[in-house]
Design a protein around this motif. Structure first.
Motif, PDB file in Angstrom:
ATOM      1  N   GLY A 101      -4.427  13.024   0.878  1.00 27.53           N
ATOM      2  CA  GLY A 101      -5.887  12.987   0.968  1.00 27.53           C
ATOM      3  C   GLY A 101      -6.427  11.574   0.997  1.00 27.53           C
ATOM      4  N   ARG A 102      -7.713  11.489   1.212  1.00 26.24           N
ATOM      5  CA  ARG A 102      -8.377  10.184   1.275  1.00 26.24           C
ATOM      6  C   ARG A 102      -8.870   9.821  -0.122  1.00 26.24           C
ATOM      7  NH1 ARG A 102      -9.499   8.467   6.195  1.00 26.24           N
ATOM      8  NH2 ARG A 102     -11.399   7.379   5.585  1.00 26.24           N
ATOM      9  N   VAL A 103      -7.907   9.600  -1.019  1.00 30.92           N
ATOM     10  CA  VAL A 103      -8.236   9.220  -2.390  1.00 30.92           C
ATOM     11  C   VAL A 103      -7.535   7.905  -2.703  1.00 30.92           C
ATOM     12  CG1 VAL A 103      -8.538  11.590  -3.189  1.00 30.92           C
ATOM     13  CG2 VAL A 103      -6.281  10.536  -3.326  1.00 30.92           C
ATOM     14  N   ARG A 104      -8.055   7.204  -3.667  1.00 29.94           N
ATOM     15  CA  ARG A 104      -7.410   5.959  -4.086  1.00 29.94           C
ATOM     16  C   ARG A 104      -6.062   6.274  -4.755  1.00 29.94           C
ATOM     17  NH1 ARG A 104     -10.571   1.466  -4.258  1.00 29.94           N
ATOM     18  NH2 ARG A 104      -9.353   0.567  -5.963  1.00 29.94           N
ATOM     19  N   TYR A 145      -0.384  -2.391  -4.013  1.00 29.56           N
ATOM     20  CA  TYR A 145      -0.392  -1.669  -5.288  1.00 29.56           C
ATOM     21  C   TYR A 145       0.060  -2.594  -6.411  1.00 29.56           C
ATOM     22  CZ  TYR A 145      -1.208   3.042  -3.455  1.00 29.56           C
ATOM     23  OH  TYR A 145      -1.778   4.157  -2.886  1.00 29.56           O
ATOM     24  N   ASP A 146      -0.474  -2.364  -7.604  1.00 29.48           N
ATOM     25  CA  ASP A 146       0.007  -3.086  -8.773  1.00 29.48           C
ATOM     26  C   ASP A 146       1.512  -2.861  -8.903  1.00 29.48           C
ATOM     27  OD1 ASP A 146      -0.569  -4.354 -11.557  1.00 29.48           O
ATOM     28  OD2 ASP A 146       0.595  -2.537 -11.998  1.00 29.48           O
ATOM     29  N   ARG A 206      -5.683   4.929 -13.282  1.00 31.63           N
ATOM     30  CA  ARG A 206      -5.486   3.510 -12.973  1.00 31.63           C
ATOM     31  C   ARG A 206      -6.234   3.118 -11.702  1.00 31.63           C
ATOM     32  NH1 ARG A 206      -1.128   0.525 -14.591  1.00 31.63           N
ATOM     33  NH2 ARG A 206      -2.291  -1.096 -13.468  1.00 31.63           N
ATOM     34  N   ALA A 207      -6.223   4.024 -10.713  1.00 35.50           N
ATOM     35  CA  ALA A 207      -6.847   3.718  -9.423  1.00 35.50           C
ATOM     36  C   ALA A 207      -8.354   3.529  -9.547  1.00 35.50           C
ATOM     37  CB  ALA A 207      -6.528   4.826  -8.424  1.00 35.50           C
ATOM     38  N   GLY A 212      -8.249  -3.422  -8.753  1.00 37.00           N
ATOM     39  CA  GLY A 212      -7.107  -4.074  -8.120  1.00 37.00           C
ATOM     40  C   GLY A 212      -5.773  -3.398  -8.327  1.00 37.00           C
ATOM     41  N   ALA A 213      -5.755  -2.254  -9.043  1.00 40.70           N
ATOM     42  CA  ALA A 213      -4.474  -1.579  -9.283  1.00 40.70           C
ATOM     43  C   ALA A 213      -3.929  -0.942  -8.012  1.00 40.70           C
ATOM     44  CB  ALA A 213      -4.632  -0.520 -10.371  1.00 40.70           C
TER      45      ALA A 213
END
Length: 438
Positions: A101-104, A145-146, A206-207, A212-213
Protein backbone atom coordinates in the motif's frame (compact mmCIF):
# COMPACT_ATOMS: atom_id res chain seq x y z
CA UNK A 1 35.75 -50.04 44.42
CA UNK A 2 34.68 -49.74 40.80
CA UNK A 3 33.92 -46.62 38.78
CA UNK A 4 30.15 -47.17 38.98
CA UNK A 5 30.21 -47.11 42.79
CA UNK A 6 32.43 -44.02 42.76
CA UNK A 7 29.89 -42.02 40.76
CA UNK A 8 26.77 -43.36 42.45
CA UNK A 9 28.10 -42.45 45.86
CA UNK A 10 27.91 -38.80 44.82
CA UNK A 11 24.12 -38.94 44.87
CA UNK A 12 21.83 -37.37 42.29
CA UNK A 13 22.41 -33.82 43.56
CA UNK A 14 26.18 -33.81 43.08
CA UNK A 15 25.83 -36.07 40.05
CA UNK A 16 23.69 -33.37 38.43
CA UNK A 17 26.27 -30.69 39.27
CA UNK A 18 29.09 -32.83 37.87
CA UNK A 19 27.16 -33.64 34.66
CA UNK A 20 26.25 -30.00 34.07
CA UNK A 21 29.79 -28.84 34.85
CA UNK A 22 31.25 -31.41 32.46
CA UNK A 23 28.86 -30.27 29.71
CA UNK A 24 29.86 -26.62 30.13
CA UNK A 25 33.59 -27.42 30.32
CA UNK A 26 33.54 -29.51 27.15
CA UNK A 27 31.41 -26.96 25.27
CA UNK A 28 33.95 -24.25 26.15
CA UNK A 29 36.63 -26.29 24.37
CA UNK A 30 34.74 -25.76 21.11
CA UNK A 31 33.64 -29.38 20.77
CA UNK A 32 30.26 -29.70 18.94
CA UNK A 33 27.21 -30.10 21.19
CA UNK A 34 26.32 -33.49 19.67
CA UNK A 35 29.67 -35.04 20.58
CA UNK A 36 29.74 -33.37 24.01
CA UNK A 37 26.36 -34.83 24.99
CA UNK A 38 27.27 -38.28 23.63
CA UNK A 39 30.59 -38.30 25.51
CA UNK A 40 29.03 -37.18 28.81
CA UNK A 41 26.21 -39.72 28.39
CA UNK A 42 28.75 -42.50 27.83
CA UNK A 43 30.89 -41.47 30.83
CA UNK A 44 27.89 -41.37 33.19
CA UNK A 45 26.36 -44.56 31.81
CA UNK A 46 29.58 -46.48 32.41
CA UNK A 47 30.39 -44.70 35.66
CA UNK A 48 26.92 -44.95 37.21
CA UNK A 49 25.54 -48.25 35.90
CA UNK A 50 28.40 -50.09 34.21
CA UNK A 51 28.69 -51.54 30.68
CA UNK A 52 25.27 -53.22 30.83
CA UNK A 53 23.59 -49.80 30.45
CA UNK A 54 24.94 -49.14 26.94
CA UNK A 55 22.15 -51.10 25.13
CA UNK A 56 19.58 -48.87 26.90
CA UNK A 57 21.20 -45.79 25.32
CA UNK A 58 21.26 -47.32 21.85
CA UNK A 59 17.60 -48.36 22.11
CA UNK A 60 16.57 -44.78 22.97
CA UNK A 61 18.60 -43.38 20.09
CA UNK A 62 17.11 -45.95 17.70
CA UNK A 63 13.54 -45.04 18.69
CA UNK A 64 14.32 -41.33 18.10
CA UNK A 65 15.76 -41.67 14.59
CA UNK A 66 13.17 -44.26 13.50
CA UNK A 67 10.18 -41.96 14.14
CA UNK A 68 8.30 -41.64 10.84
CA UNK A 69 7.38 -37.99 11.44
CA UNK A 70 11.11 -37.16 11.48
CA UNK A 71 11.12 -37.73 7.71
CA UNK A 72 9.35 -34.36 7.35
CA UNK A 73 12.44 -32.53 8.69
CA UNK A 74 14.73 -33.18 5.70
CA UNK A 75 11.80 -32.52 3.35
CA UNK A 76 11.15 -29.05 4.74
CA UNK A 77 14.89 -28.32 4.85
CA UNK A 78 15.11 -29.34 1.18
CA UNK A 79 12.24 -26.96 0.36
CA UNK A 80 14.14 -24.12 2.01
CA UNK A 81 17.36 -25.03 0.20
CA UNK A 82 15.62 -25.02 -3.20
CA UNK A 83 13.98 -21.68 -2.41
CA UNK A 84 17.40 -20.35 -1.44
CA UNK A 85 18.74 -21.17 -4.91
CA UNK A 86 15.75 -20.18 -7.05
CA UNK A 87 14.29 -16.79 -7.89
CA UNK A 88 10.94 -17.57 -6.25
CA UNK A 89 11.70 -15.55 -3.11
CA UNK A 90 12.95 -12.58 -5.16
CA UNK A 91 9.77 -12.46 -7.27
CA UNK A 92 7.66 -12.89 -4.13
CA UNK A 93 9.37 -9.89 -2.54
CA UNK A 94 8.79 -7.78 -5.66
CA UNK A 95 5.13 -8.84 -5.88
CA UNK A 96 4.35 -7.97 -2.27
CA UNK A 97 4.92 -4.27 -2.90
CA UNK A 98 1.51 -4.27 -4.60
CA UNK A 99 -0.08 -5.07 -1.22
CA UNK A 100 2.10 -2.97 1.07
CA UNK A 101 0.00 0.00 0.00
CA UNK A 102 0.84 3.66 -0.16
CA UNK A 103 1.85 3.93 3.48
CA UNK A 104 5.06 5.05 5.11
CA UNK A 105 7.41 2.16 5.82
CA UNK A 106 5.80 0.04 3.12
CA UNK A 107 9.02 -1.80 2.15
CA UNK A 108 9.63 -2.82 5.78
CA UNK A 109 6.03 -4.04 6.11
CA UNK A 110 6.40 -5.81 2.78
CA UNK A 111 9.47 -7.58 4.19
CA UNK A 112 7.48 -8.85 7.19
CA UNK A 113 4.71 -10.27 4.99
CA UNK A 114 7.24 -11.92 2.69
CA UNK A 115 8.80 -13.45 5.83
CA UNK A 116 5.43 -14.94 6.81
CA UNK A 117 4.92 -16.50 3.35
CA UNK A 118 8.49 -17.86 3.22
CA UNK A 119 8.04 -19.28 6.72
CA UNK A 120 4.81 -20.99 5.64
CA UNK A 121 6.69 -22.54 2.71
CA UNK A 122 9.68 -24.00 4.51
CA UNK A 123 9.85 -23.42 8.29
CA UNK A 124 13.63 -22.75 8.25
CA UNK A 125 15.00 -19.44 9.54
CA UNK A 126 18.60 -19.39 8.32
CA UNK A 127 17.75 -19.32 4.62
CA UNK A 128 15.04 -16.70 5.13
CA UNK A 129 17.36 -14.24 6.87
CA UNK A 130 20.05 -14.66 4.21
CA UNK A 131 17.49 -14.19 1.42
CA UNK A 132 16.02 -11.08 3.03
CA UNK A 133 19.50 -9.81 3.78
CA UNK A 134 20.25 -9.99 0.07
CA UNK A 135 16.87 -8.71 -1.18
CA UNK A 136 15.28 -6.40 1.37
CA UNK A 137 18.18 -4.92 3.35
CA UNK A 138 19.99 -3.30 0.37
CA UNK A 139 16.71 -1.89 -0.95
CA UNK A 140 15.74 -0.36 2.41
CA UNK A 141 19.20 1.13 2.90
CA UNK A 142 19.16 2.54 -0.65
CA UNK A 143 15.74 4.14 -0.12
CA UNK A 144 16.88 5.84 3.10
CA UNK A 145 15.37 3.67 5.85
CA UNK A 146 16.90 4.00 9.30
CA UNK A 147 19.67 1.39 9.35
CA UNK A 148 18.72 -0.06 12.73
CA UNK A 149 15.08 -0.44 11.70
CA UNK A 150 16.03 -2.17 8.43
CA UNK A 151 18.39 -4.60 10.19
CA UNK A 152 15.84 -5.42 12.89
CA UNK A 153 13.05 -6.07 10.38
CA UNK A 154 15.20 -8.48 8.36
CA UNK A 155 16.40 -10.50 11.39
CA UNK A 156 13.10 -10.52 13.30
CA UNK A 157 11.00 -11.17 10.20
CA UNK A 158 13.32 -13.90 8.98
CA UNK A 159 13.06 -15.64 12.37
CA UNK A 160 9.28 -16.04 12.06
CA UNK A 161 9.92 -19.50 10.62
CA UNK A 162 10.13 -20.65 14.25
CA UNK A 163 6.44 -19.87 14.84
CA UNK A 164 4.69 -20.10 11.49
CA UNK A 165 3.73 -23.67 10.44
CA UNK A 166 5.36 -25.82 9.13
CA UNK A 167 8.01 -24.89 11.71
CA UNK A 168 10.88 -27.36 12.19
CA UNK A 169 11.01 -26.26 15.84
CA UNK A 170 7.39 -27.35 16.32
CA UNK A 171 8.12 -30.69 14.64
CA UNK A 172 11.11 -31.40 16.91
CA UNK A 173 9.07 -30.36 19.97
CA UNK A 174 6.22 -32.63 18.92
CA UNK A 175 8.60 -35.57 18.49
CA UNK A 176 10.24 -34.92 21.86
CA UNK A 177 7.05 -34.24 23.83
CA UNK A 178 4.97 -36.90 22.04
CA UNK A 179 2.39 -34.28 21.06
CA UNK A 180 0.35 -34.09 17.85
CA UNK A 181 2.27 -31.96 15.36
CA UNK A 182 -0.94 -31.13 13.51
CA UNK A 183 -2.37 -29.66 16.72
CA UNK A 184 0.86 -27.72 17.28
CA UNK A 185 0.61 -26.23 13.79
CA UNK A 186 -2.99 -25.18 14.38
CA UNK A 187 -2.21 -23.67 17.79
CA UNK A 188 0.87 -21.74 16.62
CA UNK A 189 -0.61 -20.03 13.57
CA UNK A 190 -2.40 -17.19 15.37
CA UNK A 191 0.47 -16.43 17.83
CA UNK A 192 2.92 -16.36 14.89
CA UNK A 193 0.70 -13.99 12.94
CA UNK A 194 0.22 -11.90 16.10
CA UNK A 195 3.99 -11.48 16.42
CA UNK A 196 4.22 -10.44 12.76
CA UNK A 197 1.53 -7.82 13.42
CA UNK A 198 3.53 -6.53 16.40
CA UNK A 199 6.43 -5.95 14.03
CA UNK A 200 4.19 -4.11 11.56
CA UNK A 201 2.73 -1.90 14.32
CA UNK A 202 6.25 -1.05 15.49
CA UNK A 203 7.29 -0.20 11.92
CA UNK A 204 4.27 2.09 11.47
CA UNK A 205 4.91 3.74 14.84
CA UNK A 206 8.51 4.47 13.86
CA UNK A 207 7.42 5.63 10.40
CA UNK A 208 4.86 8.15 11.62
CA UNK A 209 6.38 9.18 14.96
CA UNK A 210 10.13 9.24 14.28
CA UNK A 211 11.20 11.81 11.68
CA UNK A 212 13.58 10.40 9.09
CA UNK A 213 13.11 6.76 10.09
CA UNK A 214 11.59 5.91 6.69
CA UNK A 215 11.55 7.67 3.30
CA UNK A 216 8.62 9.61 1.92
CA UNK A 217 5.93 7.78 -0.03
CA UNK A 218 6.74 7.29 -3.72
CA UNK A 219 3.86 8.98 -5.63
CA UNK A 220 4.64 7.12 -8.90
CA UNK A 221 1.84 4.64 -9.70
CA UNK A 222 2.71 1.10 -10.77
CA UNK A 223 1.74 0.50 -14.45
CA UNK A 224 -0.88 -2.16 -15.12
CA UNK A 225 1.54 -4.32 -17.11
CA UNK A 226 3.98 -4.25 -14.22
CA UNK A 227 1.20 -5.22 -11.78
CA UNK A 228 0.34 -8.28 -13.88
CA UNK A 229 4.00 -9.31 -14.06
CA UNK A 230 4.41 -8.92 -10.31
CA UNK A 231 1.24 -10.90 -9.56
CA UNK A 232 2.63 -13.84 -11.52
CA UNK A 233 5.50 -13.98 -9.04
CA UNK A 234 2.99 -14.33 -6.21
CA UNK A 235 0.99 -17.20 -7.68
CA UNK A 236 3.47 -20.06 -7.26
CA UNK A 237 4.49 -19.33 -3.61
CA UNK A 238 0.83 -19.00 -2.56
CA UNK A 239 0.04 -22.28 -4.34
CA UNK A 240 2.85 -24.09 -2.49
CA UNK A 241 1.67 -22.72 0.87
CA UNK A 242 -1.89 -23.81 0.06
CA UNK A 243 -0.69 -27.29 -0.93
CA UNK A 244 1.34 -27.79 2.27
CA UNK A 245 -0.87 -26.20 4.93
CA UNK A 246 -4.14 -26.94 3.14
CA UNK A 247 -3.37 -30.65 2.97
CA UNK A 248 -2.52 -30.71 6.70
CA UNK A 249 -5.44 -28.64 7.99
CA UNK A 250 -7.85 -30.30 5.55
CA UNK A 251 -6.96 -33.73 6.89
CA UNK A 252 -5.86 -34.85 3.42
CA UNK A 253 -2.25 -35.58 4.38
CA UNK A 254 -0.11 -36.03 7.48
CA UNK A 255 2.74 -33.63 8.23
CA UNK A 256 5.24 -36.05 6.68
CA UNK A 257 3.16 -36.48 3.53
CA UNK A 258 2.56 -32.72 3.29
CA UNK A 259 6.32 -32.09 3.44
CA UNK A 260 6.78 -34.33 0.39
CA UNK A 261 3.96 -32.45 -1.37
CA UNK A 262 5.74 -29.20 -0.59
CA UNK A 263 9.03 -30.39 -2.07
CA UNK A 264 7.18 -31.52 -5.19
CA UNK A 265 5.45 -28.13 -5.41
CA UNK A 266 8.70 -26.16 -5.10
CA UNK A 267 10.46 -28.38 -7.64
CA UNK A 268 7.54 -27.97 -10.07
CA UNK A 269 7.74 -24.20 -9.54
CA UNK A 270 11.42 -24.16 -10.53
CA UNK A 271 10.61 -26.22 -13.62
CA UNK A 272 7.79 -23.88 -14.67
CA UNK A 273 10.07 -20.88 -14.13
CA UNK A 274 12.83 -22.47 -16.20
CA UNK A 275 15.26 -22.49 -13.26
CA UNK A 276 15.53 -26.22 -12.61
CA UNK A 277 18.99 -27.71 -13.15
CA UNK A 278 21.17 -30.50 -11.87
CA UNK A 279 23.40 -27.97 -10.10
CA UNK A 280 20.41 -26.47 -8.27
CA UNK A 281 19.17 -29.88 -7.12
CA UNK A 282 22.62 -31.10 -6.11
CA UNK A 283 23.41 -27.92 -4.17
CA UNK A 284 20.06 -28.08 -2.36
CA UNK A 285 20.58 -31.77 -1.55
CA UNK A 286 24.07 -31.17 -0.13
CA UNK A 287 22.81 -28.27 2.02
CA UNK A 288 19.99 -30.51 3.27
CA UNK A 289 22.41 -33.30 4.16
CA UNK A 290 24.57 -30.90 6.17
CA UNK A 291 21.64 -29.35 8.05
CA UNK A 292 19.76 -32.56 8.77
CA UNK A 293 22.99 -34.32 9.72
CA UNK A 294 23.58 -31.66 12.36
CA UNK A 295 20.00 -32.02 13.69
CA UNK A 296 20.22 -35.84 13.80
CA UNK A 297 23.57 -35.89 15.61
CA UNK A 298 22.38 -33.34 18.19
CA UNK A 299 19.22 -35.42 18.59
CA UNK A 300 21.22 -38.61 19.13
CA UNK A 301 23.46 -36.97 21.74
CA UNK A 302 20.64 -35.22 23.57
CA UNK A 303 18.47 -38.35 23.58
CA UNK A 304 21.36 -40.37 25.01
CA UNK A 305 22.20 -37.96 27.82
CA UNK A 306 18.55 -37.42 28.81
CA UNK A 307 18.07 -41.21 28.85
CA UNK A 308 21.05 -41.72 31.15
CA UNK A 309 20.02 -38.82 33.38
CA UNK A 310 16.50 -40.23 33.61
CA UNK A 311 17.87 -43.64 34.68
CA UNK A 312 19.95 -41.86 37.34
CA UNK A 313 16.74 -40.38 38.74
CA UNK A 314 17.67 -36.91 37.54
CA UNK A 315 14.37 -36.11 35.85
CA UNK A 316 12.47 -36.73 39.10
CA UNK A 317 15.07 -34.68 40.99
CA UNK A 318 14.77 -31.67 38.65
CA UNK A 319 10.98 -31.97 38.51
CA UNK A 320 10.77 -31.92 42.29
CA UNK A 321 13.13 -28.96 42.48
CA UNK A 322 11.15 -26.91 39.92
CA UNK A 323 7.69 -27.76 41.28
CA UNK A 324 8.94 -27.01 44.80
CA UNK A 325 9.61 -23.38 43.86
CA UNK A 326 5.95 -22.38 44.15
CA UNK A 327 2.41 -23.69 44.37
CA UNK A 328 1.43 -21.29 41.59
CA UNK A 329 1.70 -23.00 38.15
CA UNK A 330 2.27 -19.64 36.43
CA UNK A 331 5.37 -19.02 38.56
CA UNK A 332 6.71 -22.45 37.58
CA UNK A 333 6.13 -21.69 33.89
CA UNK A 334 7.93 -18.35 34.28
CA UNK A 335 10.92 -20.14 35.85
CA UNK A 336 10.96 -22.55 32.90
CA UNK A 337 10.89 -19.60 30.50
CA UNK A 338 13.85 -18.01 32.32
CA UNK A 339 15.80 -21.28 32.09
CA UNK A 340 15.04 -21.55 28.36
CA UNK A 341 15.95 -17.89 27.85
CA UNK A 342 19.30 -18.46 29.58
CA UNK A 343 20.04 -21.63 27.61
CA UNK A 344 19.00 -19.88 24.38
CA UNK A 345 21.88 -17.45 24.74
CA UNK A 346 24.39 -20.30 24.52
CA UNK A 347 22.86 -23.41 22.89
CA UNK A 348 21.17 -24.26 19.62
CA UNK A 349 17.38 -24.64 19.77
CA UNK A 350 17.59 -28.33 18.77
CA UNK A 351 19.75 -29.11 21.77
CA UNK A 352 17.56 -27.02 24.08
CA UNK A 353 14.39 -28.80 22.95
CA UNK A 354 15.83 -32.30 23.21
CA UNK A 355 17.57 -31.67 26.54
CA UNK A 356 14.81 -29.82 28.41
CA UNK A 357 11.46 -30.93 27.03
CA UNK A 358 11.63 -34.52 28.40
CA UNK A 359 11.89 -32.85 31.83
CA UNK A 360 9.58 -29.85 31.38
CA UNK A 361 6.65 -31.42 29.52
CA UNK A 362 5.82 -34.04 32.21
CA UNK A 363 5.81 -31.22 34.78
CA UNK A 364 3.42 -29.19 32.60
CA UNK A 365 1.13 -32.21 32.21
CA UNK A 366 1.25 -32.91 35.96
CA UNK A 367 0.24 -29.29 36.64
CA UNK A 368 -2.83 -29.81 34.44
CA UNK A 369 -1.60 -27.50 31.67
CA UNK A 370 -1.80 -28.13 27.94
CA UNK A 371 1.48 -29.44 26.41
CA UNK A 372 0.39 -28.09 23.00
CA UNK A 373 0.10 -24.57 24.45
CA UNK A 374 3.47 -25.04 26.15
CA UNK A 375 4.98 -26.07 22.79
CA UNK A 376 3.83 -22.80 21.24
CA UNK A 377 5.21 -20.95 24.26
CA UNK A 378 8.53 -22.77 23.85
CA UNK A 379 8.73 -21.76 20.18
CA UNK A 380 7.98 -18.15 21.06
CA UNK A 381 10.78 -18.27 23.62
CA UNK A 382 13.12 -19.65 20.95
CA UNK A 383 12.24 -16.58 18.86
CA UNK A 384 13.96 -14.54 21.56
CA UNK A 385 16.99 -16.85 21.56
CA UNK A 386 17.44 -16.42 17.79
CA UNK A 387 18.00 -12.69 18.29
CA UNK A 388 19.65 -12.56 21.72
CA UNK A 389 23.34 -11.82 22.22
CA UNK A 390 25.97 -13.16 22.51
CA UNK A 391 25.22 -16.06 20.16
CA UNK A 392 21.91 -15.11 18.50
CA UNK A 393 22.13 -17.03 15.19
CA UNK A 394 19.95 -14.49 13.32
CA UNK A 395 22.67 -11.83 13.75
CA UNK A 396 25.36 -14.13 12.37
CA UNK A 397 23.21 -15.16 9.40
CA UNK A 398 22.67 -11.50 8.49
CA UNK A 399 26.31 -10.59 9.09
CA UNK A 400 27.33 -13.14 6.45
CA UNK A 401 25.59 -11.08 3.72
CA UNK A 402 25.47 -7.56 5.22
CA UNK A 403 27.72 -4.67 4.08
CA UNK A 404 31.12 -4.54 5.86
CA UNK A 405 30.21 -1.43 7.88
CA UNK A 406 27.37 -3.32 9.61
CA UNK A 407 29.09 -5.01 12.55
CA UNK A 408 27.67 -7.60 14.94
CA UNK A 409 27.45 -4.90 17.60
CA UNK A 410 25.30 -2.76 15.31
CA UNK A 411 23.08 -5.75 14.49
CA UNK A 412 22.52 -6.75 18.13
CA UNK A 413 21.68 -3.15 19.11
CA UNK A 414 19.18 -3.01 16.25
CA UNK A 415 17.45 -6.13 17.54
CA UNK A 416 16.67 -4.86 21.05
CA UNK A 417 13.19 -3.38 20.23
CA UNK A 418 12.22 -6.61 18.46
CA UNK A 419 13.42 -8.73 21.39
CA UNK A 420 11.17 -6.59 23.61
CA UNK A 421 8.22 -7.32 21.28
CA UNK A 422 8.97 -11.05 21.44
CA UNK A 423 9.10 -10.98 25.25
CA UNK A 424 5.75 -9.15 25.19
CA UNK A 425 4.34 -11.94 23.01
CA UNK A 426 5.64 -14.57 25.47
CA UNK A 427 3.95 -12.70 28.32
CA UNK A 428 0.65 -12.52 26.43
CA UNK A 429 0.74 -16.26 25.69
CA UNK A 430 1.26 -17.00 29.39
CA UNK A 431 -1.45 -14.57 30.50
CA UNK A 432 -3.94 -15.54 27.77
CA UNK A 433 -3.46 -19.20 26.70
CA UNK A 434 -6.63 -18.88 24.62
CA UNK A 435 -4.58 -17.09 21.94
CA UNK A 436 -3.52 -20.57 20.81
CA UNK A 437 -7.15 -21.62 20.48
CA UNK A 438 -6.70 -24.28 23.17
Amino acid sequence: MDLGFNLQVLGIEWGTVLMFGMLIALLLTGMPLAFVTLLVALIFALGWFGPMSIPLITSRVYSFVMNFVFVSVPMFVLMAAILDRSGIARDLFDAMKLFAGRVRGSVAIQTVFVSVILAAMSGIIGGEIVLLGLLALPQMLRLGYDRNLAIGVVCAGGSLGTMIPPSIVLIIYGLTANVSIGELFTASFLPGFMLAMFYCIYILARAYLTPGAVPDIDPTPVPREEKLRLLKGLALPILVVFMVLGSIYGGIASVTEASAIGVGGVLLSTVLRGEFSYELLRGAAMQTLATVGMIVWIGIGATAIVGVYNLMGGVDFVSGMITGISDNPTVIVLVMMLILFFLGAFLDWVGIALLTMPIFVPIITELGMDPVWFGVLFCMNMQVSFLSPPFGPAAFYLKSVAPPDITLGVIFRSLLPFIALQILAVGLLIAFPGITGR
